[in-house]
Design a protein around this motif. Sequence first.
Motif, PDB file in Angstrom:
ATOM      1  N   HIS A 119     -29.398  40.590  13.946  1.00 39.57           N
ATOM      2  CA  HIS A 119     -29.497  41.245  15.250  1.00 39.57           C
ATOM      3  C   HIS A 119     -28.694  42.535  15.186  1.00 39.57           C
ATOM      4  O   HIS A 119     -27.775  42.674  14.384  1.00 39.57           O
ATOM      5  N   ASN A 137     -28.532  44.417  25.298  1.00 39.75           N
ATOM      6  CA  ASN A 137     -29.839  43.829  25.601  1.00 39.75           C
ATOM      7  C   ASN A 137     -30.478  44.645  26.727  1.00 39.75           C
ATOM      8  O   ASN A 137     -30.533  44.224  27.881  1.00 39.75           O
ATOM      9  N   PHE A 197     -27.583  38.383  20.367  1.00 37.74           N
ATOM     10  CA  PHE A 197     -28.134  37.060  20.631  1.00 37.74           C
ATOM     11  C   PHE A 197     -27.113  35.945  20.418  1.00 37.74           C
ATOM     12  O   PHE A 197     -27.426  34.882  19.889  1.00 37.74           O
ATOM     13  N   LEU A 253     -30.042  33.063  18.511  1.00 43.14           N
ATOM     14  CA  LEU A 253     -31.183  33.350  17.634  1.00 43.14           C
ATOM     15  C   LEU A 253     -31.112  32.521  16.359  1.00 43.14           C
ATOM     16  O   LEU A 253     -32.144  32.023  15.882  1.00 43.14           O
TER      17      LEU A 253
END
Length: 224
Positions: free
Chosen positions: A66, A71, A151, A198
Amino acid sequence: MPSRPARRAVLGGAAGLLGVGLLGCSRSSAEPVPGPEVIGTQAWGAQEPRRRARLVGPPRTVLIHHTASANVADTSRQSAYDIARQIQRWHLANGWGDTGQHFTVSRGGFLLEGRHGTLDAVRARDGEFPFGAHSASQNRTALGIETQGTFTAALPTSAQWGALVSLCTWLCRSYDLAADAIDGHRDYEQTACPGDALFARLPDLRDAVDRELARTPSPATTRR
């Protein structure tokens, strides 16, 4: 370190580096595998690399990262271009020759080429790819995918998840990898990447890719 990555380190380390990575592989006349739309470096406005990465291969792993960035709510194509350019600036500021990872998956589900020459290498079907700069121990043997966002608790957007499945399926078909070749960055390095949330979904990602591969499998694809 979990047993699964340790097993892969043994299989992919000495054999992958000495038996494959240094010797390379022969050219193939195979046709490119049909895949999703991937926006090339020129289209998103990449700077010219300071130096072109040499080709190595074949890859043994598709490594999920990531970006550890915000986000953001903006899921537009322009936002995807912006994060790709920002990542390249970060990596050039680190003294690297180019973007470190091979692909980026934006929050809007846009797929972007990261490191110059990656798309040409995948489409050539000769088993090679540009030497990466995304995982110190796996740069010679892993294709790196950056998933835009952080994540640790949140999950990728639905569009992002679907694009990630499509990209991983295409890479597995193109390089004759099975779905269990998909790993997380933390499987090999001391890092929180790709985030707890994730990372916990990587088995679901492998299952989704496995189902897609089963629909139209590559004749040479084998379980490792």
